[in-house]
Scaffold this active site. Structure first.
Site, short mmCIF file in Angstrom:
data_model
loop_
_atom_site.label_atom_id
_atom_site.label_comp_id
_atom_site.label_asym_id
_atom_site.label_seq_id
_atom_site.Cartn_x
_atom_site.Cartn_y
_atom_site.Cartn_z
N SER A 168 -90.84 101.10 62.67
CA SER A 168 -90.93 99.78 63.30
C SER A 168 -91.28 99.85 64.80
O SER A 168 -92.07 99.03 65.28
CB SER A 168 -89.65 98.97 63.07
OG SER A 168 -88.50 99.69 63.44
N HIS A 215 -91.98 96.04 57.18
CA HIS A 215 -92.99 96.19 58.23
C HIS A 215 -94.08 95.12 58.12
O HIS A 215 -94.63 94.70 59.13
CB HIS A 215 -93.56 97.62 58.20
CG HIS A 215 -92.52 98.65 58.59
ND1 HIS A 215 -92.54 99.95 58.15
CD2 HIS A 215 -91.40 98.53 59.36
CE1 HIS A 215 -91.49 100.60 58.65
NE2 HIS A 215 -90.78 99.76 59.38
N ASP A 242 -82.03 96.46 61.62
CA ASP A 242 -82.39 97.22 60.41
C ASP A 242 -81.46 98.43 60.26
O ASP A 242 -81.88 99.57 60.42
CB ASP A 242 -83.87 97.66 60.55
CG ASP A 242 -84.34 98.49 59.37
OD1 ASP A 242 -83.77 98.34 58.26
OD2 ASP A 242 -85.27 99.30 59.57
N GLU A 259 -81.30 103.45 69.46
CA GLU A 259 -81.09 104.39 68.35
C GLU A 259 -79.89 105.25 68.71
O GLU A 259 -79.87 105.86 69.78
CB GLU A 259 -82.35 105.24 68.12
CG GLU A 259 -82.18 106.41 67.20
CD GLU A 259 -81.66 106.07 65.79
OE1 GLU A 259 -82.17 105.15 65.15
OE2 GLU A 259 -80.70 106.76 65.36
#
Ligand SMILES: C[S@@+](CC[C@H](N)C(=O)[O-])C[C@H]1O[C@@H](n2cnc3c(N)ncnc32)[C@H](O)[C@@H]1O
Length: 283
Positions: free
Chosen positions: A102, A18, A166, A120
């Protein structure tokens, strides 16, 4: 898909990831022109550190909590801690209740003219993400595979921006191969974008083929930053982590040269602690 980021929110890997994310976004904001932030594996966006998952592992204690009392930090870490503190206003100065993922960090830094695309795949996490950003017209949430979304949605209309990749690495070394395939497709559509790819370091031989992939595929301007808290010789624990950046902002290696020693000094366990910053392909 068993991975839930709530178990790990705010751990040392999140602090590393981050803080670099903030450095990259701040560099993009140096120009007025709008940009797009694209998060392929966005998670839930915000995590309850008093919830069951975080209470089981308490990983944030060896991560973000170690920085709360620190002073004279590099700019990206200063911004990071201010965001975390602002989300925890009214709480104890020695404890945290909320940790931003994030997407939330990025949305708090984006300007009116900027945009975020969040992917997602896990339905419950995607639902939380949608709820978090209801009413924010700059943010669109896609409950879908982030790798496939790269091929479908790049390049962004702004032609400027950052892609964060990520993944959970549940597939272990196969995740590296999935990233390589996704990057090949993404770069063929948008070669000038900035890409940041987070990866875990357990055994060194697991990360080397990935790092060599960039040179073999003649991808120019690839910068690599790593933070190691333990020697990289055990498959049983997260010994450290890295971020590979394609087309990083100008002089971003200098930003990292300030940031990584500060991360190492606050997050290192005992006497061991190393960082490295390398250009994998031409500066
Ligand atoms: C490490 S977490 C992301 C954390 C987030 N980037 C942050 O920094 O706050 C990885 C997330 O990817 C999701 N995921 C797994 N495979 C995916 C895929 N193929 N596409 C999109 N999301 C995926 C998982 O459900 C999990 O929430």
């Amino acid at each position: 898909m068993n991975y839930r980021h709530a178990f790990h929110a705010g751990n040392f890997a999140d602090v590393f990831k981050h803080a670099i994310l903030i450095g990259l976004l701040e560099a993009l904001k140096a120009k007025q022109a709008p940009f797009c932030y694209f998060d392929t594996h966005a998670g839930a966006g915000r995590y309850d550190l008093r919830g069951e998952e975080a209470r089981k592992t308490r990983e944030h204690e060896a991560g973000v909590m170690r920085l709360l009392q620190a002073t004279r930090l590099p700019s990206a870490l200063h911004i990071y801690l201010n965001l975390v503190r602002a989300l925890n206003i009214g709480g104890s100065s020695h404890d945290l209740a909320i940790y931003p993922g994030s997407p939330l960090i990025a949305s708090l830094l984006l300007r009116e003219q900027d945009r975020a695309v969040l992917c997602e795949m896990q339905p419950d996490e995607a639902a939380k993400l949608k709820t978090l950003f209801v009413g924010d017209a700059r943010v669109s949430v896609h409950a879908r595979d982030g790798y496939a979304a790269l091929s479908a949605l790049l390049p962004p209309k702004e032609r400027r921006g950052l892609v964060l990749i990520d993944p959970p690495f549940e597939a272990q070394e196969n995740e590296f191969r999935a990233i390589e395939a996704a990057l090949e497709a993404a770069l063929s559509r948008w070669a000038n974008g900035t890409y940041a790819i987070w990866y875990p370091i357990k055994l060194r031989q697991q990360t080397l083929p990935f790092q060599r992939w960039f040179g073999r595929n003649k991808i120019p301007k690839v910068l690599c930053a790593e933070l190691l808290l333990h020697p990289d010789n055990s498959a049983l624990r997260l010994n450290g982590c890295g971020m590979i950046m394609i087309n990083p902002p100008w002089k971003f290696d200098r930003t990292l040269e300030e940031l990584l020693p500060a991360l190492r000094s606050h997050l290192a366990e005992g006497r061991f602690g190393q960082h490295r910053i390398d250009w994998l392909t031409g500066e």
